[in-house]
Design a protein around this motif. Structure first.
Motif, PDB file in Angstrom:
ATOM      1  N   ALA A 141       0.858  -1.181   0.000  1.00 55.99           N
ATOM      2  CA  ALA A 141       0.000   0.000   0.000  1.00 55.99           C
ATOM      3  C   ALA A 141       0.898   1.236   0.000  1.00 55.99           C
ATOM      4  CB  ALA A 141      -0.902  -0.008   1.224  1.00 55.99           C
ATOM      5  N   ARG A 142       0.309   2.382  -0.180  1.00 55.05           N
ATOM      6  CA  ARG A 142       1.084   3.621  -0.125  1.00 55.05           C
ATOM      7  C   ARG A 142       1.556   3.837   1.304  1.00 55.05           C
ATOM      8  NH1 ARG A 142       1.330   8.562  -3.172  1.00 55.05           N
ATOM      9  NH2 ARG A 142       2.605   9.983  -1.944  1.00 55.05           N
ATOM     10  N   ARG A 143       2.869   4.013   1.496  1.00 51.85           N
ATOM     11  CA  ARG A 143       3.460   4.247   2.805  1.00 51.85           C
ATOM     12  C   ARG A 143       4.191   5.586   2.766  1.00 51.85           C
ATOM     13  NH1 ARG A 143       0.215   1.092   4.043  1.00 51.85           N
ATOM     14  NH2 ARG A 143       0.521  -1.082   4.657  1.00 51.85           N
ATOM     15  N   GLY A 144       3.559   6.619   3.305  1.00 50.07           N
ATOM     16  CA  GLY A 144       4.149   7.948   3.222  1.00 50.07           C
ATOM     17  C   GLY A 144       4.271   8.372   1.777  1.00 50.07           C
ATOM     18  N   ARG A 145       5.490   8.604   1.328  1.00 51.34           N
ATOM     19  CA  ARG A 145       5.721   9.014  -0.059  1.00 51.34           C
ATOM     20  C   ARG A 145       6.057   7.832  -0.967  1.00 51.34           C
ATOM     21  NH1 ARG A 145       6.404  14.545  -0.497  1.00 51.34           N
ATOM     22  NH2 ARG A 145       6.697  15.682   1.458  1.00 51.34           N
ATOM     23  N   TRP A 146       6.076   6.606  -0.421  1.00 49.98           N
ATOM     24  CA  TRP A 146       6.575   5.453  -1.160  1.00 49.98           C
ATOM     25  C   TRP A 146       5.469   4.448  -1.464  1.00 49.98           C
ATOM     26  CZ3 TRP A 146      11.710   5.432  -2.552  1.00 49.98           C
ATOM     27  CH2 TRP A 146      12.552   6.313  -1.858  1.00 49.98           C
ATOM     28  N   GLN A 147       5.647   3.757  -2.576  1.00 52.89           N
ATOM     29  CA  GLN A 147       4.849   2.579  -2.897  1.00 52.89           C
ATOM     30  C   GLN A 147       5.728   1.676  -3.751  1.00 52.89           C
ATOM     31  OE1 GLN A 147       3.413   1.231  -5.870  1.00 52.89           O
ATOM     32  NE2 GLN A 147       2.305  -0.352  -4.748  1.00 52.89           N
ATOM     33  N   TYR A 148       5.656   0.356  -3.517  1.00 51.28           N
ATOM     34  CA  TYR A 148       6.559  -0.527  -4.257  1.00 51.28           C
ATOM     35  C   TYR A 148       5.905  -1.875  -4.527  1.00 51.28           C
ATOM     36  CZ  TYR A 148       7.396  -2.558   0.375  1.00 51.28           C
ATOM     37  OH  TYR A 148       7.232  -3.138   1.600  1.00 51.28           O
ATOM     38  N   THR A 149       6.485  -2.581  -5.483  1.00 52.96           N
ATOM     39  CA  THR A 149       6.100  -3.950  -5.829  1.00 52.96           C
ATOM     40  C   THR A 149       7.372  -4.767  -5.969  1.00 52.96           C
ATOM     41  OG1 THR A 149       4.089  -3.275  -7.001  1.00 52.96           O
ATOM     42  CG2 THR A 149       5.022  -5.420  -7.565  1.00 52.96           C
ATOM     43  N   LEU A 150       7.384  -5.951  -5.346  1.00 55.06           N
ATOM     44  CA  LEU A 150       8.516  -6.869  -5.443  1.00 55.06           C
ATOM     45  C   LEU A 150       7.998  -8.238  -5.854  1.00 55.06           C
ATOM     46  CD1 LEU A 150      10.488  -5.946  -2.188  1.00 55.06           C
ATOM     47  CD2 LEU A 150      11.024  -5.245  -4.530  1.00 55.06           C
ATOM     48  N   GLY A 151       8.670  -8.851  -6.829  1.00 56.56           N
ATOM     49  CA  GLY A 151       8.240 -10.160  -7.284  1.00 56.56           C
ATOM     50  C   GLY A 151       9.412 -11.009  -7.725  1.00 56.56           C
ATOM     51  N   ALA A 152       9.203 -12.324  -7.729  1.00 48.39           N
ATOM     52  CA  ALA A 152      10.215 -13.273  -8.198  1.00 48.39           C
ATOM     53  C   ALA A 152       9.511 -14.402  -8.935  1.00 48.39           C
ATOM     54  CB  ALA A 152      11.029 -13.826  -7.030  1.00 48.39           C
ATOM     55  N   TRP A 153      10.117 -14.829 -10.023  1.00 49.89           N
ATOM     56  CA  TRP A 153       9.552 -15.881 -10.871  1.00 49.89           C
ATOM     57  C   TRP A 153      10.648 -16.903 -11.155  1.00 49.89           C
ATOM     58  CZ3 TRP A 153       8.008 -15.122 -16.684  1.00 49.89           C
ATOM     59  CH2 TRP A 153       7.250 -16.221 -17.110  1.00 49.89           C
ATOM     60  N   LEU A 154      10.441 -18.123 -10.684  1.00 50.72           N
ATOM     61  CA  LEU A 154      11.360 -19.227 -10.922  1.00 50.72           C
ATOM     62  C   LEU A 154      10.694 -20.176 -11.901  1.00 50.72           C
ATOM     63  CD1 LEU A 154      14.025 -20.672 -10.186  1.00 50.72           C
ATOM     64  CD2 LEU A 154      12.768 -21.842  -8.360  1.00 50.72           C
ATOM     65  N   LEU A 155      11.344 -20.422 -13.024  1.00 52.17           N
ATOM     66  CA  LEU A 155      10.698 -21.210 -14.069  1.00 52.17           C
ATOM     67  C   LEU A 155      11.702 -22.071 -14.805  1.00 52.17           C
ATOM     68  CD1 LEU A 155      10.164 -19.053 -17.233  1.00 52.17           C
ATOM     69  CD2 LEU A 155      11.242 -18.081 -15.203  1.00 52.17           C
ATOM     70  N   GLN A 156      11.160 -23.045 -15.529  1.00 50.65           N
ATOM     71  CA  GLN A 156      11.966 -23.844 -16.443  1.00 50.65           C
ATOM     72  C   GLN A 156      11.724 -23.343 -17.857  1.00 50.65           C
ATOM     73  OE1 GLN A 156      10.437 -27.771 -14.853  1.00 50.65           O
ATOM     74  NE2 GLN A 156      12.562 -28.338 -15.236  1.00 50.65           N
ATOM     75  N   GLU A 157      12.786 -23.298 -18.644  1.00 54.45           N
ATOM     76  CA  GLU A 157      12.649 -22.897 -20.040  1.00 54.45           C
ATOM     77  C   GLU A 157      13.668 -23.638 -20.874  1.00 54.45           C
ATOM     78  OE1 GLU A 157      13.325 -18.717 -20.425  1.00 54.45           O
ATOM     79  OE2 GLU A 157      15.353 -18.807 -19.657  1.00 54.45           O
ATOM     80  N   GLY A 158      13.624 -23.425 -22.182  1.00 56.78           N
ATOM     81  CA  GLY A 158      14.552 -24.104 -23.059  1.00 56.78           C
ATOM     82  C   GLY A 158      14.307 -25.594 -23.096  1.00 56.78           C
ATOM     83  N   ILE A 159      15.377 -26.376 -23.023  1.00 59.35           N
ATOM     84  CA  ILE A 159      15.272 -27.835 -23.077  1.00 59.35           C
ATOM     85  C   ILE A 159      15.098 -28.418 -21.684  1.00 59.35           C
ATOM     86  CG2 ILE A 159      16.457 -29.956 -23.797  1.00 59.35           C
ATOM     87  CD1 ILE A 159      17.929 -28.227 -25.877  1.00 59.35           C
TER      88      ILE A 159
END
Length: 740
Positions: free
Chosen positions: A558-576
C-alpha cells in the motif's frame, strides 16, 4: 472560427428529473442544484472483496441536465486517513485517492465508459468492452472539479450528451447502466455501488439500470494541426499540416474524418526486443483511431484483435521499412432502433499504399442478448493481395447466472491469382452461481489457413483449445486476521493443432491475498505438460517439449508515506531442461504532490534460453536480460506538464549449443557454431505539454534512442554504458493541435 454548438432540451417525461437550475461544475455541491438527483449510499467494499461496509463514508449523486449527465461525490475522510493526491499525467493514475464513474449509455452490457477523477483533479478515461477489458487510449472531452475541506472532499463530473454514440437519442428518456466507486489509496481499498468488481468475468452487465431524462445535443469540432520536426542526426526539417474533424449531429450518429494526419510521436512505445515467433502488440493513442472506436473493438482467442488500428500507417509494403503516409480516413458510427452500425475507410499514399475498409453491425435482442457482424477488407497492391474477413459474434443470457457467447470467423485471401479460404470459431460459457464463485469454459478452433492479420492482430492460426477457469473468493476471515479476503483461481488449458499434434498443455493455481492494512500478495504455481511447440521454428518443424514447472510470488505494498513498491520473483523452467530466475521490482516516490519519480527493474538470468537461428536450427544460450525504465512527471503549475521517460532493454547471450530438429520433433546436438551475441536498446524522451484548452495542446518533444546487435558477449555494465551512446534517432518535435 467557432464550429462547436449545441441544441438543447427536449421535453423530458417521467424519469430521473433534470436539474432544476443551471449546474456549474466547480466541485461545490449546492443542495438546490442536486436535490432531485438519484443517490448512491452505503458503498460496499469490493477490493478486498468482502462486500461489507466501507471504511469511510461515500455518497454519490446522479442527475440528468440539458448539458449532460452529471455526478457528484461527497467523500468523507477523517483525520486518521492520509490524503494521497499526486498530480499525474492523463490515464496514469495509480496510487491516489480517487472516484470512478462507470457507465453503459445503452444499458446492453456491450460497451461501457470509465471516468476517473483523483483528489488532485487528475483524470483517466477508458472504454470497457468484453465485460472487463479497459482501454485507456480513448481521450474524451468532459468536465470535472474537486474541492477539499477539513472533513473530506467533493467531486463534480459532467458527461456531455455528445461524449459517445447512444442508441435512441431522440426519446424523452433513456435507461443507462451505472456503477460508482471510490478508492482509498492508503489502504488499497475500493468500495462501490452496485458492489461489482472489475476482476470478475461478469462486470459491465452487473451495473445498476437507471432511467433518466434525455436531452438532444449536436457538436462539430475541427482540429487543425501544424508540426515541425528537426532531425539532429541527419540535419534537416520536416513540416506538416492537416486536420481532424468530429461531427455528432445527434447521439445516434457520429462521424470522424482526417486529412493528412500527423502521427508524430508525442507518446513513445515501450521498448521491446522480440525473439519470439509472435509479433508484439502495441496500443494506439492516435486521436482519429481512438474516437468512436469501441464498436469495432472485437477480440478473439487467443489474444487476437479483429481490427487492429496500428496496421493503418504501419511499415509500408514497398519494403523501405518506413511508416506509410495516410492520405485520408473517415469513420462513422450510428444507431437505428436496436441496431448499432459503423464503417471505417482509410487510404495510404503512394503506389504501395494500402486501402482499409471495415463495417460493423450489432443488433440488440433484449437487455443482455445481441448478435453482431464485423467485416474487414484490405487491398495491398504492392503484394498483389486482398484480404477479406467476416466475423459473427453473439451473446445469449441463458439465466441470471449463466451466459453463452460465441464467434464465427471466415477469411478469404486472394494473392497472385490464388484464393485461400478458411474458418474458425470461439464458444464461451460463463457461470456465476454466487458472488464468490465463478466458472468460465472456452472452446476455440482456428483453421490452418484462417488469416485476419492484414487488418487485425492474430497471434496464430492452426489452433484448437479447450480451457476451464474457476475462481473462488473468500472474505469470512476472522476479524483479527491480517488478511481481509483471499481469491483462489485455477486454470487448465489443453491445446492441439489441426495435424493432431498435442501442443503443450498448461495449468496454474493462483492465490491472491488482500490485506486489511492495504496491499496484497500473490502466490502462483504452474506448469506445462509434455507437448509440441509448432511455432518456434517458424514453419521449419515442430519440437517436443518435456513438462516444465514454474513458481511466482509478488508483494504489492500500500502507499506508505511518499513510497509505494512492488517486489516479485519468478522461478521457471525454459529451453530444453534449464531453469531461469526473473526478479520484478517497481518503486514510486512522490517528492511532492506535483513531482513523482517511478522506476522498474526486471532482470532475468537463464541457463537454457532456446531460440530459432534459421531453417531447422535452434541454439540454447546462457542469457542475462535487463528491462528497466524510469519516469519523472512534474506539474510546475496548472496546464503545464514536464515528463522525462528513459528505457533500457538489453540481452547478453553466451555459451551457445546448437541443435537441429529430427523427423520426430526431437532436438539433437549439432556441431555448427552458434556465436555469442548481445542486443542493446535504449530510448529517452523529454516532453513538455501545455494545455491551451480542452483537447487543445502544444507539445515540445525531444527523442533519442537506438538499437545495436553485436556478435559477442558483453557484461551488463558495458551494455548500459554503450546504450547511452546509441543514436539511431535524434529528433526534436514541436506540435500544435487546436480545437475550433
Amino acid at each position: 472560427m467557432r464550429l462547436r454548438y449545441a441544441l438543447l432540451p427536449l421535453l423530458a417525461l417521467s424519469a430521473l428529473p433534470a436539474a432544476a437550475t443551471t449546474l456549474t461544475i466547480d466541485g461545490r455541491i449546492i443542495e438546490e442544484q442536486w436535490r432531485d438527483a438519484h443517490v448512491f449510499r452505503d458503498f460496499k467494499r469490493t477490493q478486498p472483496y468482502t462486500l461489507d461496509a466501507a471504511s469511510v463514508v461515500t455518497e454519490a449523486r446522479m442527475l440528468s441536465t440539458p448539458e449532460g449527465i452529471a455526478f457528484a461525490f461527497r467523500c468523507e475522510q477523517p483525520a486518521g486517513f492520509a490524503r494521497i493526491k499526486p498530480f499525474t499525467p492523463r490515464d496514469r493514475i495509480r496510487n491516489a485517492d480517487r472516484v470512478n464513474v462507470n457507465i453503459d449509455f445503452d444499458a446492453d452490457g456491450k460497451i461501457g465508459y470509465n471516468f476517473t477523477v483523483s483528489l488532485s483533479d487528475s483524470i483517466e478515461d477508458a472504454i470497457i468492452t468484453e465485460e472487463n477489458q479497459f482501454n485507456t487510449d480513448w481521450d474524451a472531452d468532459w468536465q470535472h472539479a474537486v474541492q477539499e475541506d477539513d472533513t473530506g472532499w467533493t467531486v463534480e463530473i459532467l458527461l456531455p450528451w455528445t461524449i459517445a454514440s447512444m442508441r435512441g437519442s431522440d426519446t424523452p428518456t433513456r435507461t443507462v447502466a451505472v456503477q460508482v466507486d471510490r478508492v482509498l489509496a492508503e489502504r488499497s481499498e475500493r468500495s462501490a455501488l452496485p458492489p461489482a468488481f472489475y476482476g470478475n468475468p461478469v462486470y459491465l452487465s452487473a451495473f445498476e439500470r437507471i432511467t433518466i431524462a434525455q436531452h438532444r445535443a449536436q457538436i462539430l469540432d475541427l482540429f487543425p494541426y501544424v508540426s515541425a520536426l528537426y532531425d539532429l542526426k541527419h540535419p534537416g526539417s520536416e513540416f506538416r499540416a492537416g486536420a481532424d474533424l468530429f461531427w455528432k449531429p445527434s447521439g445516434d450518429f457520429q462521424l470522424t474524418a482526417t486529412v493528412n494526419p500527423d502521427f508524430g510521436q508525442v507518446e513513445s512505445d515501450e521498448l521491446v526486443v522480440n525473439f519470439d515467433a509472435i509479433e508484439t502488440f502495441y496500443s494506439d493513442k492516435r486521436p482519429f483511431f481512438t474516437e468512436n472506436q469501441a464498436l469495432f473493438d472485437l477480440r478473439s482467442a487467443p489474444d487476437g484483435v479483429l481490427f487492429y488500428t496500428r496496421r493503418v500507417g504501419a511499415a509500408s509494403d514497398d519494403g523501405s521499412g518506413r511508416a506509410a503516409d495516410i492520405a485520408a480516413a473517415v469513420k462513422f458510427n450510428g444507431a437505428a432502433g436496436d441496431l448499432k452500425y459503423g464503417a471505417f475507410l482509410a487510404d495510404e499514399d503512394g503506389e504501395a499504399g494500402r486501402r482499409f475498409a471495415a463495417g460493423r453491425l450489432l443488433y440488440s435482442l433484449g437487455e443482455s442478448d445481441n448478435i453482431g457482424l464485423l467485416f474487414t477488407s484490405v487491398d495491398r497492391p504492392a503484394l498483389d493481395r486482398r484480404a477479406d474477413v467476416l466475423a459473427n459474434d453473439w451473446r445469449w443470457q441463458l439465466s441470471p447466472v449463466l451466459r453463452l457467447e460465441g464467434q464465427l470467423l471466415l477469411s478469404q485471401i486472394e494473392q497472385s491469382r490464388q484464393t485461400t479460404r478458411d474458418s474458425g470459431g470461439v464458444l464461451r460459457l460463463t457461470a456465476m452461481p454466487s458472488d464468490q464463485l465463478q466458472h468460465t469454459a472456452i472452446l476455440t478452433h482456428l483453421g490452418g489457413a484462417l488469416d485476419f492479420n492484414d487488418a487485425g492482430y492474430m497471434p496464430r492460426n492452426d489452433f484448437n483449445r479447450a480451457s476451464w477457469q474457476t475462481s473462488y473468493k473468500r472474505s469470512d476471515l476472522p476479524a483479527d486476521s491480517a488478511t481481509a479476503a483471499v481469491t483462489w483461481k485455477a486454470i487448465g488449458v489443453y491445446r492441439a493443432n489441426d495435424d493432431g499434434d498435442r501442443l503443450t498443455p498448461y495449468a496454474y493455481l493462483t492465490r491472491t491475498a488482500e490485506l486489511r492494512a492495504g496491499g496484497s500478495y500473490i502466490l502462483e504455481i504452474g506448469g506445462d505438460g509434455n507437448g509440441y511447440d509448432d511455432q518456434i521454428a517458424r514453419g521449419n518443424g515442430k519440437i517436443w517439449r518435456d513438462a516444465r514447472e514454474s513458481l511466482f510470488a509478488e508483494y504489492n505494498s500500500a502507499r506508505r508515506g511518499r513510497w509505494q513498491y512492488t517486489l516479485g520473483a519468478w522461478l521457471l523452467q525454459e529451453g530444453i531442461s534449464g531453469r531461469a530466475l526473473q526478479l520484478e521490482s517497481e518503486l514510486s516516490y512522490s517528492v511532492s504532490d506535483r513531482l513523482t519519480i517511478d522506476g522498474e527493474i526486471s532482470p532475468r538470468w537463464s541457463r537454457d534460453w532456446l531460440i530459432w537461428t534459421g531453417d531447422d536450427r535452434l541454439a540454447s544460450y546462457r542469457r542475462t536480460k535487463w528491462s528497466t525504465a524510469v519516469n519523472v512527471n512534474w506539474f510546475p503549475k496548472a496546464r503545464h506538464e514536464l515528463r522525462a521517460k528513459l528505457q533500457w532493454f538489453a540481452v547478453d547471450a553466451r555459451d551457445a549449443q546448437s541443435y537441429r530438429i529430427d523427423e520426430r520433433g526431437r532436438l539433437y546436438a549439432d556441431t555448427a557454431a552458434a556465436d555469442d551475441f548481445s542486443v542493446n536498446s535504449f530510448g529517452v524522451q523529454l516532453r513538455y505539454r501545455y494545455e491551451l484548452g480542452p483537447q487543445s495542446e502544444f507539445y515540445l518533444v525531444y527523442s533519442r534512442g537506438g538499437e545495436e546487435r553485436r556478435d559477442r558477449h558483453n557484461d551488463s555494465g558495458d551494455l548500459f554504458l554503450d546504450a547511452l551512446s546509441l543514436r539511431d534517432a535524434d529528433q526534436f518535435l514541436a506540435k500544435l493541435r487546436y480545437r475550433f
